[in-house]
Write an enzyme that holds these catalytic residues in place. Structure first.
Site: not given
Length: 384
Positions: A174-176, A178, A198-199, A202-203, A355
């Protein structure tokens, strides 16, 4: 947020300080200055429209954050504004550098990629817990058979699992990732093992706590640094951060990490025009260095690396998701007012509702693409 009608100014064609061009543009969108409908704009400072003419949405958004104007139903204001197409009538000269910068520079390089994690995703886990669904899924839900946020997000996660044809024992990237909502759901309901990138520190911290006891691993790692093989690859809300200069590199990573008979599913917001520049207000205040892909950019990046087996657009569902997030945000705001302050409140309200208006006006889309390396023998069976 209700508007105090006792302080409204009456609209005037002349002598009010309102630019005639702006007045005409608003009228074309059926928006009145200081009108009595919930989507009419209430001016508190005469220079607010001029800031919009000079700086586009950056000037309009900053004027809103400064309290220079209000609208009772901000989402409907933006829907009417964008659906009318008047934003395409002018391009502020002051934003040309912003547009060229996005086209010419790699704003999502390995060195810069973590900026959005620090500025946005690390705001506070308790803040996002209050705004999102119980699984903490920070992408659009699937509202086809749902009437609440939790069910819509659960339906979206299950839709992805079925599109990927997950089977027990598979290893999934899972790329990114969360806070790990997809990995948690897939591990619990389909018996797969997951690695999430993830970057956001905190996640990683909260996601690891939430997925404790499951075959789920969180890594604080950029996708470009990975070289392992997986049965399935998923990217839910990551392409918006990859950037046009890195689309090919991203697809090369997917190709490198995906088994020969594997499937990849990409879930991404997308723009209608390849040449469109990132929104300057969102870039400055919400998603730093964000860059929505166009469908043709995704296709170009996948050339000779993947076969697009399926394409599904349910962009209108993001409108419902953003409105649900906004309701949760408003209900929880008293808990966070002292921490973030009133300017943050106006910024976040502008973000969520503008949005929602964009998706309602169909100015942006939400795509799910299923890809294979060489094309599935016999074809891909559509899942909905």
């Amino acid at each position: 947020m209700a508007v105090n009608t006792s302080t409204r100014l009456r609209p005037q064609r002349h002598g009010s300080g309102l630019d005639p061009l702006m007045q005409d543009l608003l009228e074309r969108a059926d928006i009145r200055v200081n009108g009595d409908r919930p989507w009419d704009i209430q001016l508190h400072a005469d220079n607010a429209p001029e800031r919009a003419l000079a700086y586009g949405n950056l000037g309009l958004g900053e004027a809103y954050m400064d309290g220079d104007w209000d609208v009772e139903q901000l989402d409907e204001f933006f829907y009417r504004l964008l659906r009318s197409g008047i934003q395409e009538q002018f391009q502020p000269l002051r934003l040309i550098f912003h547009s060229l910068r996005a086209r010419l520079l790699n704003l999502q390089s390995l060195r810069r990629a973590r900026q959005v994690g620090e500025a946005h995703y690390d705001l506070g886990n308790d803040f996002y817990e209050a705004m999102l669904d119980r699984r903490m899924t920070y992408t659009s839900g699937y509202w086809r058979n749902a009437d609440n946020l939790d069910d819509a997000q659960g339906a979206k996660l299950d839709l992805i699992c079925r599109k990927l044809a997950l089977q027990s024992g598979m290893r999934v990237l899972d790329i990114g990732c969360g806070w790990g909502s997809f990995m948690e759901y897939a591990a619990e309901h389909y018996g797969v093992e997951c690695v999430g990138l993830t970057i956001s520190q905190e996640q990683v911290r909260l996601g690891s706590e939430r997925c404790q006891g499951l075959p789920v691993e969180f890594r604080f790692q950029d996708y470009r640094e990975l070289d392992e093989t997986f049965d399935r690859v998923v990217g839910i809300g990551i392409l918006e951060h990859v950037g046009r200069k890195n689309h090919r590199t991203f697809m090369e990573t997917v190709h490198r990490c995906l088994s020969d008979d594997g499937l990849c599913m990409l879930h991404t917001i997308g723009k209608n025009k390849r040449v469109a520049a990132p929104d300057p207000w969102l870039d400055k205040y919400i998603f730093r260095n964000g860059d929505l892909p166009a469908l043709v950019q995704i296709s170009d990046a996948a050339e000779d690396l993947a076969v697009i087996e399926d394409l599904h657009n349910f962009g209108a569902d993001y409108d419902h998701t953003l409105m649900a997030w906004h309701r949760n945000f408003e209900a929880a705001w008293p808990r966070f007012r002292d921490r973030y302050g009133d300017r943050f409140y106006r910024m976040w309200r502008y973000y969520l509702l503008s949005c929602a208006g964009m998706f309602r006006a169909r100015q942006v889309q939400l795509w799910q693409l299923v890809l294979s390396k060489r094309g599935l023998v016999g074809g891909y069976r559509r899942v909905s």
